[in-house]
Design an enzyme around this catalytic site. Structure first.
Site: not given
Ligand code: FAD
Ligand code: NAD
Length: 474
Positions: A52, A184, A205, A270-271, A444
């Site tokens: 963000k 995605g 995709e 980003a799959v 408003h």
């Molecule tokens: P995580 O955030 O993955 O945290 C898990 C933690 O556990 C990590 O710090 C890891 O190091 C630690 N850990 C793992 N195993 C161990 C162990 N054995 N011992 C000690 N520590 C350990 N979600 C949204 O709602 N809005 C968004 O805008 C959004 N944007 C995203 C953008 C990107 C690029 C990505 C990748 C994800 C995004 N998400 C978003 C998804 C969101 O980040 C996840 O859903 C969320 O972080 C999940 O939280 P969690 O606590 O389950 O795990």
């Molecule tokens: P996703 O599952 O949303 O999308 C992955 C996409 O990759 C799918 O559309 C799939 O059909 C495509 N794909 C898979 N294999 C492929 C291939 N070989 N060739 C072409 N396309 C292929 O997963 P993501 O975008 O990696 O996101 C992961 C998670 O992170 C999701 O759970 C999402 O909710 C979370 N996330 C949330 C936010 C948000 O809330 N704003 C932002 C980023 C990530």
């Protein structure tokens, strides 16, 4: 033999884990949290927050295209300094992650830096970076180990300039071109970001559509806007391999139409993401119930092993930080003897493209199946004063209303959609009817008027579009 003892131990400090720890502490527990890499987890370090911050930078830069219309004349075309933008992102991340550290201190939560391993007797062993071990016991353990990028076994996937959402945040310069594999949420948010900072972007995709869960009309509008901006979105294109082609990368896809190749400087994978079960190996051997790689839980976030809970991306989860946090609170409540159940009926989904997208509840097809009398209407941002004043008129709010006047679903594309969706979430969670929202005075000029107008429209009585004129969605 462990000599330390806690009421609750949390493994992983993402938005699931750190919130669970705070909630348990609020309920009087002596709490430990174990984190192997970085406080704040994926979300604060390589997910929600850095994305963000970089999307904010990108959106500001994108807005420069139209500042001339506002009478602002830039002496010269703006230039973009990638390393300064990365430094801004790093500052944001540092501020947020140190905030988590302060919250742990403020709530007397003991933080263990290291890899936690757990067994069914709820003994936690922490392996520290310097090779030493510490061990403690806990009455209750909350597993919150999150998820990591899914890296499919594809030729070339580990090659030069192939990045993912863990490794894309500190690039030395703006890629001249980038291929996003996967349309995605991650692929499309990052496509938006890279395109705005100057990369030529291609999204590949494999499905017929990007952003599969998004409402069809919303998606169509987004695709139109992104395509106009120069992002090349190719659907029905399954990426099969990646290879070097001189300085460039070559990506091969297959589809009904046969093989195609695409070139770019970088490839962003980003799959999807997979659950991270590192440290849970003993538990799995001891019978932790799993479902396709994720920990199976009930609505109290209990696993099948006594006293062991699991939350967030590790479970079947929505892959959303706010869901992980709510599950964390639920698990902590139950761990501390306060019965609490998760309810996934109203989960808002925010997508940070520009324009933003947000939705909650059912889509049109699901709603019509549940309630054949469901009514659907849209109200355009172009008819809202505040949206016009800020030059953000693309998009609409679509409301799906059930036969009793309840809201079954809402879909927004347009300015501040990710904030505005909360009005619908509250209405749906509180089972408000459309009349109750209509009777609520909205200030408003604000974007929130667009929400009320969309509801007036579904009631057949919009004020700011003509009565007979169907709301223009596009
Ligand atoms: P995580 O955030 O993955 O945290 C898990 C933690 O556990 C990590 O710090 C890891 O190091 C630690 N850990 C793992 N195993 C161990 C162990 N054995 N011992 C000690 N520590 C350990 N979600 C949204 O709602 N809005 C968004 O805008 C959004 N944007 C995203 C953008 C990107 C690029 C990505 C990748 C994800 C995004 N998400 C978003 C998804 C969101 O980040 C996840 O859903 C969320 O972080 C999940 O939280 P969690 O606590 O389950 O795990
Ligand atoms: P996703 O599952 O949303 O999308 C992955 C996409 O990759 C799918 O559309 C799939 O059909 C495509 N794909 C898979 N294999 C492929 C291939 N070989 N060739 C072409 N396309 C292929 O997963 P993501 O975008 O990696 O996101 C992961 C998670 O992170 C999701 O759970 C999402 O909710 C979370 N996330 C949330 C936010 C948000 O809330 N704003 C932002 C980023 C990530």
């Amino acid at each position: 033999m462990a000599n330390k003892h806690y009421d609750v131990a949390v493994i992983g400090s993402g938005p699931g884990g750190y919130v669970a720890a705070i909630r348990a502490a609020q309920l009087g527990a002596k709490v430990a949290i174990v984190e192997k890499q970085y406080l704040g987890g994926t979300c604060l370090n390589v997910g929600c927050i850095p994305s963000k911050a970089m999307l904010h930078v990108a959106e500001v830069l994108h807005s420069m295209d139209t500042v001339g219309d506002l009478g602002i004349e830039l002496a010269q075309p703006p230039t973009f300094n990638m390393s300064k933008a990365v430094a801004f992102k790093d500052k944001v991340v540092k501020r947020m992650t140190s905030g988590v550290g302060s919250l742990m201190k403020a709530n007397n939560i003991e933080v263990y830096d290291g890899l936690g391993t757990v067994d069914a007797s709820r003994t936690v062993s922490v392996q520290k970076e310097d090779g030493s071990h510490e061990e403690f016991e806990a009455d209750k353990v909350i597993l919150a180990t999150g998820s990591v990028p899914l890296i499919p076994p594809m030729p070339g996937v580990d090659g030069r300039n192939v990045i993912n959402s863990d490794t894309c945040w500190n690039l030395p310069s703006v890629p001249e071109s980038i291929i996003c594999v996967g349309g995605g949420v991650i692929g499309i948010e990052l496509a938006c970001m890279f395109s705005a900072i100057g990369s030529k972007v291609t999204v590949l995709e494999m499905l017929p559509n990007i952003l599969a869960p998004v409402d069809e009309e919303v998606r169509r509008l987004l695709v139109r806007i992104l395509t106009k901006r120069g992002i090349n979105i190719v659907t029905n294109a399954r990426v099969e391999s990646i290879e070097d082609d001189g300085e460039q990368k070559k990506v091969k896809t297959t589809s009904d139409k046969g093989e195609q190749t695409f070139n770019g400087e970088y490839v962003l994978m980003a799959v999807s993401r997979r659950a991270n079960t590192m440290g849970l190996e003993h538990l799995i051997e001891q019978g932790l119930d799993m479902d396709r790689g994720r920990v199976r839980v009930n609505e109290k976030m209990e696993t099948n092993l006594p006293g062991i809970y699991a939350i967030g991306d590790l479970t079947k989860g929505a892959g959303l930080a706010h869901v992980a946090s709510t599950e964390g609170e639920t698990a902590a409540d139950n761990a501390m003897g306060h019965e609490s159940h998760m309810n996934y009926d109203v989960v808002p989904n925010p997508i940070y493209t520009f324009p933003e997208i947000a939705f909650v509840g059912l889509n049109e097809a699901q709603a019509k199946e549940k309630d054949p009398e469901a009514r659907v209407e849209r109200f355009p941002w172009a008819a809202i004063g505040k949206a016009v004043a800020i030059g953000e008129t693309d998009g609409f709010t679509k409301v799906i209303r059930g036969k009793y006047g309840e809201i079954l679903g809402a879909h927004i594309i347009g300015p501040d959609a990710t904030n505005l969706i909360s009005e619908f979430s509250i209405a749906m969670h509180g089972e408000l009817t459309v009349d109750e929202i209509i009777d609520t005075i909205h200030p408003h000029p604000t974007l929130s008027e667009g929400i009320r107008e969309a509801i007036l429209t579904v009631e057949g009585r919009p004020i700011h579009i003509g009565p007979k004129q169907p709301a223009r969605a596009r």
